[in-house]
Each structure stands twice: as structure tokens, then as C-alpha cells.
Scaffold this motif. Structure first.
Motif, PDB file in Angstrom:
ATOM      1  N   GLU A 186       0.826  -1.211   0.000  1.00 11.14           N
ATOM      2  CA  GLU A 186       0.000   0.000   0.000  1.00 11.14           C
ATOM      3  C   GLU A 186       0.853   1.250   0.000  1.00 11.14           C
ATOM      4  N   GLN A 187       0.327   2.323  -0.634  1.00  9.75           N
ATOM      5  CA  GLN A 187       1.002   3.616  -0.599  1.00  9.75           C
ATOM      6  C   GLN A 187       0.876   4.205   0.799  1.00  9.75           C
ATOM      7  N   VAL A 188       1.911   4.900   1.238  1.00 12.89           N
ATOM      8  CA  VAL A 188       1.874   5.536   2.550  1.00 12.89           C
ATOM      9  C   VAL A 188       0.736   6.554   2.620  1.00 12.89           C
ATOM     10  N   THR A 189       0.451   7.239   1.525  1.00 13.10           N
ATOM     11  CA  THR A 189      -0.656   8.198   1.510  1.00 13.10           C
ATOM     12  C   THR A 189      -1.946   7.525   1.955  1.00 13.10           C
ATOM     13  N   LYS A 190      -2.239   6.368   1.393  1.00 12.95           N
ATOM     14  CA  LYS A 190      -3.460   5.652   1.754  1.00 12.95           C
ATOM     15  C   LYS A 190      -3.395   5.122   3.182  1.00 12.95           C
ATOM     16  N   LEU A 191      -2.234   4.658   3.589  1.00 10.44           N
ATOM     17  CA  LEU A 191      -2.080   4.183   4.966  1.00 10.44           C
ATOM     18  C   LEU A 191      -2.340   5.307   5.965  1.00 10.44           C
ATOM     19  N   ARG A 192      -1.836   6.503   5.669  1.00  6.62           N
ATOM     20  CA  ARG A 192      -2.047   7.659   6.554  1.00  6.62           C
ATOM     21  C   ARG A 192      -3.534   8.028   6.593  1.00  6.62           C
TER      22      ARG A 192
END
Length: 68
Positions: A57-63
Motif C-alpha cells: 500500500e502507498q503511505v498516503t493511503k495508509l495515513r
């Protein structure tokens, strides 16, 4: 002549924090390898959270998931 490349996500790291990273990395080279700080290079690269992935997963989505 150490070259240290530090990659961090671009999430509002201050100039003071970057200076602390540079100082800490340089000091580590002095303490561990007895290197000259005048010939120690520290480069900090800020990477967009869209371009950083963890566990599929992209960190953007994780955040975003963590914020909700």
C-alpha cells in the motif's frame, strides 16, 4: 569519504529537524568509523507519500486509513 543518503517522506520535516539528522549522521561516522566530518556527505531526499509503499500500500493511503 562517507556518503549517507537519508530518505524520508515529505511530511513537513522542518529545517531544524533536517539539521539534526545531518549532525547525527555525521557524528555517527565520527564515533564509529573515525571519519572526518569535513569529508562526510549527508543527503536528505524527501519522497512523496504517493511514491513510498509499505506492505502492498502507498503511505498516503495508509495515513488516510489511520486518520479515520
Amino acid at each position: 569519504m562517507p556518503y549517507i543518503n537519508v530518505k524520508i517522506t515529505d511530511e513537513g520535516v522542518t529545517c531544524e529537524q533536517k539539521q539534526a539528522i545531518i549532525k547525527g549522521c555525521s557524528q555517527l561516522m565520527i564515533d564509529v568509523l573515525d571519519k572526518n566530518p569535513q569529508t562526510t556527505f549527508v543527503v536528505i531526499e524527501e519522497v512523496s507519500t504517493d511514491n513510498w509503499g509499505i506492505g502492498f500500500e502507498q503511505v498516503t493511503k495508509l495515513r488516510q486509513t489511520k486518520a479515520t
